[in-house]
Design a protein around this motif. Structure first.
Motif, PDB file in Angstrom:
ATOM      1  N   GLY A 130      60.322 -19.301 -39.019  1.00  0.00           N
ATOM      2  CA  GLY A 130      61.404 -18.628 -39.714  1.00  0.00           C
ATOM      3  C   GLY A 130      61.156 -17.198 -40.088  1.00  0.00           C
ATOM      4  O   GLY A 130      62.014 -16.575 -40.707  1.00  0.00           O
ATOM      5  N   HIS A 131      60.017 -16.622 -39.742  1.00  0.00           N
ATOM      6  CA  HIS A 131      59.793 -15.221 -40.059  1.00  0.00           C
ATOM      7  C   HIS A 131      60.630 -14.335 -39.160  1.00  0.00           C
ATOM      8  O   HIS A 131      61.060 -14.734 -38.085  1.00  0.00           O
ATOM      9  N   ARG A 132      60.815 -13.107 -39.555  1.00  0.00           N
ATOM     10  CA  ARG A 132      61.911 -12.315 -39.055  1.00  0.00           C
ATOM     11  C   ARG A 132      61.668 -11.565 -37.760  1.00  0.00           C
ATOM     12  O   ARG A 132      62.595 -11.361 -37.000  1.00  0.00           O
ATOM     13  N   ALA A 185      69.217  -3.254 -36.404  1.00  0.00           N
ATOM     14  CA  ALA A 185      70.146  -4.366 -36.217  1.00  0.00           C
ATOM     15  C   ALA A 185      69.585  -5.696 -36.717  1.00  0.00           C
ATOM     16  O   ALA A 185      70.232  -6.738 -36.576  1.00  0.00           O
ATOM     17  N   LEU A 186      68.415  -5.681 -37.320  1.00  0.00           N
ATOM     18  CA  LEU A 186      67.697  -6.913 -37.661  1.00  0.00           C
ATOM     19  C   LEU A 186      68.530  -7.865 -38.520  1.00  0.00           C
ATOM     20  O   LEU A 186      68.499  -9.088 -38.314  1.00  0.00           O
ATOM     21  N   TYR A 236      70.707 -10.787 -37.046  1.00  0.00           N
ATOM     22  CA  TYR A 236      70.111 -11.911 -36.319  1.00  0.00           C
ATOM     23  C   TYR A 236      69.330 -12.792 -37.287  1.00  0.00           C
ATOM     24  O   TYR A 236      68.211 -12.444 -37.687  1.00  0.00           O
ATOM     25  N   PRO A 237      69.883 -13.927 -37.676  1.00  0.00           N
ATOM     26  CA  PRO A 237      69.223 -14.801 -38.658  1.00  0.00           C
ATOM     27  C   PRO A 237      67.817 -15.231 -38.254  1.00  0.00           C
ATOM     28  O   PRO A 237      66.950 -15.435 -39.109  1.00  0.00           O
ATOM     29  N   ASP A 238      67.566 -15.372 -36.937  1.00  0.00           N
ATOM     30  CA  ASP A 238      66.242 -15.792 -36.474  1.00  0.00           C
ATOM     31  C   ASP A 238      65.384 -14.623 -36.004  1.00  0.00           C
ATOM     32  O   ASP A 238      64.357 -14.811 -35.340  1.00  0.00           O
ATOM     33  N   GLY A 239      65.817 -13.403 -36.326  1.00  0.00           N
ATOM     34  CA  GLY A 239      64.965 -12.244 -36.144  1.00  0.00           C
ATOM     35  C   GLY A 239      65.077 -11.551 -34.797  1.00  0.00           C
ATOM     36  O   GLY A 239      65.955 -11.828 -33.984  1.00  0.00           O
TER      37      GLY A 239
END
Length: 334
Positions: free
Chosen positions: A78-80, A131-132, A135-138
Motif C-alpha cells: 500500500g505504499h505510494r 499526478a500522484l 492514483y490510489p495505488d501510487g
C-alpha cells in the motif's frame, strides 16, 4: 536509525539494499537483478556512501528497521511510489506539465518521445510526482535502462512491483494478475532498446488492467493500440535575430536551465552584460537540448561562457563529466 528513504536512494539501489539485507553476495545480487557483478558492487558502494555507512550489516539493519515501520516503498503493502528524489530543480516546461497531466487524466497510455538527452525521463518523473494523488495505488518507475535482452522486461516489471515468480507461470502473466484491480501509474522508462517486448507487456497490462495508466519514455513510439504520442520539444532558446534584453534572457527555458546548473558548479554565477551573448549562443548551438546544456553549464566552475562557446567545435570531447551517480547515458553528450 533516523534516516529515511528520502536520502536519495534510487529504485535500483533500494532493490540492492533489500538483497543485501537478505544476505546475498554481490554475485548473487547480479544474478537476481540481471546485471554484472561490477555493477552490483558499484550499487553497494553508492548505498554505503549515501547512507553514510561503513558495512553491509549496517545497510541490512537500516532496511530491516524501515521495512518494520513501513517507511520503504512497496507496491504490495500500500505504499505510494518508488519515484526517486530529485536533487536538482526542475526548470521550465510549465505548459507541457499542465497539458500532460490533463492528458493522463483522459488517456491510459502516453509515450514521451524525443532524441536522447531531450529530458524525457525527467519530464515523466515530474509529471508522475505531480499526478500522484490521482492514483490510489501510487506511481511506480520501471527502469529498463540496464537490460539488453528483451526477455528480461517482464522480470524488471516484476522486481519493481515486488512480484515473485510462480512455478509454471510466465512472469508476464504474474505481473498482469498483480496489477489487475489496482489503480496506479506505471512510468516505463527507456523502452527503445527493448521496444518489442516492452510493447507486448504494456499491451497486455492495458488490455487486462483497466485501472492502470502507463507513461512511457522512448526514442520511438511503442505502436500499441491506444497509445498517445507526445513529442518532447527542445527548450526554448533566444532568437538569433532578436536584440538580447538582459532582463528577459532568463525567461527562455534553455537559458534558465543553464543559469540554474551553472550556479551549482560556480556559486554566485550570474548572467551579465559581458557574458549574455555567449550564454544565448551556447543555448542556440546546443539546440535547447537539456542534457547538452547541463553538461556545458557544469564547466562554469572552470571556464567562462565565452571559453565554453569557443570549445564547442569539439562538443563530444567537451560535454562530458556528468553526475557520476547518475545513469551512464547522462554523463556525456556522445
Amino acid at each position: 536509525m533516523s534516516r529515511k528513504l528520502e536520502v536519495g536512494l534510487t529504485p535500483r539501489e533500494l532493490q540492492v539494499a533489500r538483497l543485501v539485507r537478505a544476505g546475498l553476495t554481490d554475485r548473487d545480487i547480479a544474478d537476481r537483478l540481471f546485471i554484472t557483478r561490477r555493477t552490483a558492487e558499484w550499487h553497494v558502494k553508492q548505498i554505503l556512501n549515501k547512507l553514510g555507512f561503513n558495512s553491509r550489516s549496517q545497510v541490512a539493519a537500516w532496511v530491516a528497521h524501515y521495512e518494520a515501520v513501513g517507511s520503504i516503498a512497496d507496491s504490495s503493502n500500500g505504499h505510494r511510489h518508488n519515484l526517486p528524489l530529485q536533487l536538482t530543480t526542475f526548470v521550465g516546461r510549465g505548459n507541457e506539465l499542465a497539458e500532460l497531466q490533463r492528458l493522463l487524466a483522459a488517456k491510459r497510455f502516453v509515450t514521451l518521445t524525443a532524441v536522447g538527452g531531450a529530458g524525457k525521463t525527467r519530464l515523466a518523473l515530474e509529471v508522475a510526482n505531480r499526478a500522484l494523488d490521482a492514483y490510489p495505488d501510487g506511481a511506480w518507475l520501471v527502469d529498463l535502462t540496464l537490460i539488453k535482452d528483451g526477455h528480461l522486461v517482464a522480470r524488471v516489471f516484476g522486481s519493481t512491483l515486488g512480484v515473485h515468480e510462480r512455478p509454471r507461470q510466465p512472469i508476464a502473466e504474474t505481473v498482469v494478475e498483480h496489477l489487475r484491480g489496482r489503480r496506479l501509474l506505471l512510468v516505463v522508462d527507456n523502452c527503445e532498446h527493448v521496444i518489442a517486448d516492452s510493447a507486448d507487456l504494456v499491451h497486455a497490462i492495458l488490455r487486462s488492467c483497466p485501472g492502470v495508466t502507463v507513461l512511457a519514455t522512448s526514442r520511438e513510439p511503442l505502436r500499441v493500440s491506444g497509445e498517445t504520442v507526445w513529442r518532447v520539444a527542445p527548450l526554448a532558446v533566444p532568437d538569433s535575430r532578436a536584440f538580447i534584453d538582459l532582463r528577459e534572457l532568463t525567461h527562455y527555458e534553455a537559458v534558465g536551465l543553464f543559469l540554474d546548473r551553472a550556479r551549482l558548479a560556480a556559486p554566485g554565477f550570474e548572467i551579465s552584460a559581458e557574458n549574455a551573448s555567449a550564454v544565448a549562443q551556447l543555448c542556440r548551438r546546443l539546440d535547447g537540448i537539456p542534457l547538452a546544456i547541463e553538461l556545458a553549464a557544469a564547466r562554469a566552475g572552470s571556464m567562462s561562457p565565452d571559453q565554453i562557446l569557443e570549445r564547442l567545435q569539439n562538443r563530444f570531447g567537451l560535454l562530458t563529466g556528468g553526475n557520476r551517480a547518475g545513469p551512464a547515458r547522462h554523463r556525456t553528450l556522445e
